[in-house]
Write an enzyme that holds these catalytic residues in place. Sequence first.
Site, mmCIF file in Angstrom:
data_model
loop_
_atom_site.group_PDB
_atom_site.id
_atom_site.type_symbol
_atom_site.label_atom_id
_atom_site.label_comp_id
_atom_site.label_asym_id
_atom_site.label_seq_id
_atom_site.Cartn_x
_atom_site.Cartn_y
_atom_site.Cartn_z
ATOM 1 N N ASP A 67 8.730 -5.770 5.439
ATOM 2 C CA ASP A 67 7.741 -5.025 6.930
ATOM 3 C C ASP A 67 7.531 -5.937 6.756
ATOM 4 O O ASP A 67 6.659 -6.696 5.627
ATOM 5 C CB ASP A 67 8.168 -4.017 6.972
ATOM 6 C CG ASP A 67 7.334 -3.188 5.407
ATOM 7 O OD1 ASP A 67 7.029 -3.786 4.593
ATOM 8 O OD2 ASP A 67 7.046 -2.329 4.856
ATOM 9 N N ASN A 136 3.889 10.419 1.541
ATOM 10 C CA ASN A 136 4.979 10.499 2.455
ATOM 11 C C ASN A 136 6.272 10.519 2.164
ATOM 12 O O ASN A 136 6.992 11.185 3.489
ATOM 13 C CB ASN A 136 4.382 10.662 4.137
ATOM 14 C CG ASN A 136 4.602 9.854 4.345
ATOM 15 O OD1 ASN A 136 4.660 8.359 3.725
ATOM 16 N ND2 ASN A 136 4.383 8.974 5.158
ATOM 17 N N HIS A 138 7.249 7.721 2.883
ATOM 18 C CA HIS A 138 7.954 6.720 3.437
ATOM 19 C C HIS A 138 8.984 5.687 2.013
ATOM 20 O O HIS A 138 8.107 4.795 1.376
ATOM 21 C CB HIS A 138 7.361 5.939 5.103
ATOM 22 C CG HIS A 138 5.663 5.607 4.480
ATOM 23 N ND1 HIS A 138 4.873 5.092 4.747
ATOM 24 C CD2 HIS A 138 5.996 4.420 3.379
ATOM 25 C CE1 HIS A 138 4.016 4.182 4.164
ATOM 26 N NE2 HIS A 138 4.416 3.618 3.311
ATOM 27 N N GLU A 143 9.314 6.167 8.314
ATOM 28 C CA GLU A 143 8.532 7.163 7.985
ATOM 29 C C GLU A 143 9.523 8.158 8.590
ATOM 30 O O GLU A 143 10.064 8.679 9.354
ATOM 31 C CB GLU A 143 7.760 7.239 9.293
ATOM 32 C CG GLU A 143 6.442 5.709 9.294
ATOM 33 C CD GLU A 143 5.292 6.225 8.445
ATOM 34 O OE1 GLU A 143 5.182 6.223 7.650
ATOM 35 O OE2 GLU A 143 3.530 5.079 8.727
HETATM 36 C C1 GLP Z 1 3.119 -0.005 2.722
HETATM 37 C C2 GLP Z 1 4.479 -0.933 2.631
HETATM 38 C C3 GLP Z 1 4.926 0.059 1.799
HETATM 39 C C4 GLP Z 1 4.770 0.458 0.933
HETATM 40 C C5 GLP Z 1 3.557 1.440 0.642
HETATM 41 C C6 GLP Z 1 2.956 2.075 -0.499
HETATM 42 O O1 GLP Z 1 3.258 1.205 3.969
HETATM 43 N N1 GLP Z 1 4.779 -0.733 3.735
HETATM 44 O O2 GLP Z 1 6.391 -0.587 1.554
HETATM 45 O O3 GLP Z 1 5.290 1.105 -0.428
HETATM 46 O O4 GLP Z 1 2.332 0.370 1.442
HETATM 47 O O5 GLP Z 1 2.333 1.178 -0.798
HETATM 48 P P1 GLP Z 1 1.257 1.094 -1.783
HETATM 49 O O6 GLP Z 1 1.267 0.885 -3.065
HETATM 50 O O7 GLP Z 1 -0.058 0.762 -1.573
HETATM 51 O O8 GLP Z 1 0.796 2.631 -2.277
#
Ligand code: GLP
Length: 249
Positions: A67, A136, A138, A143
């Site tokens: 993404d 959440n 995702h 989402e």
């Molecule tokens: C972002 C990314 C996700 C990732 C998530 C969790 O939203 N788009 O791909 O898994 O963050 O991030 P973190 O590893 O900082 O908790």
Amino acid sequence: MQYIKVDNGTSIAQTAVDMIVQAIQQKPHCVLGLATGSTPIATYKELIKRYEQGNVDFSQVTTFNLDEYYGLAASHPQSYHTYMYHHLFKHINIKKQNIHILDGTTKQIEKHCEQYENKIKACGGIDLQLLGIGRNGHIGFNEPAEQLQPRTHLARLSKETVQANSRFFTNKKDVPQYAITMGVRTILAAKKIVLLAEGHDKAEIIEKLFQTGITTDIPASFLRLHHDVTVIVDERAGSKVNTAAKELR
Ligand code: GLP
């Protein structure tokens, strides 16, 4: 789903990197799907270490990122382009033309998303997809919602995600509200999926991932439809999973 609980973040990184390195050694021209967020940073650091030790060669590897924030130019300090070059690409021998990251400034969103899907197909599909997980549930930026999008698309970020991401931005009003992300089906089309979760913050969602059914309220629950998913957690993220079993359905 294969469930691996290890002591800490360092062990998550080592376990994930063992799998990535094995994939590259078995298929030097393999296609990796890559994730961002704080969790994979240690994994990228460990990958760089193995590269510097001469244990892995990225010269034939192709990558597709999950993404990118919509509205941020590649050069923006918080873009996922910047993140990937900073944490991984500039340290290894990957060819620039083999790196694919969605363009957060495209004006032709649908066309751009379709081209991204086509490029993945043209490269033979993703061999190993690395994933983090949002609190959440995702994955990528898919989402929780009544309906999920199968393919790469423009997604509106939930309030919770915008809030979580705001820690990276000095000015709260600059936190993007949209992102372009691979869809759930794009992710599920990967041959192998490795999901990483670290810290107390993730304990509740990891518990739900294993204990509830498949629901669009938890996009990551769709991973249960895939035949080769490994979930690697540290003690804290795995603290609410009430089983020692290695194979969870
Ligand atoms: C972002 C990314 C996700 C990732 C998530 C969790 O939203 N788009 O791909 O898994 O963050 O991030 P973190 O590893 O900082 O908790």
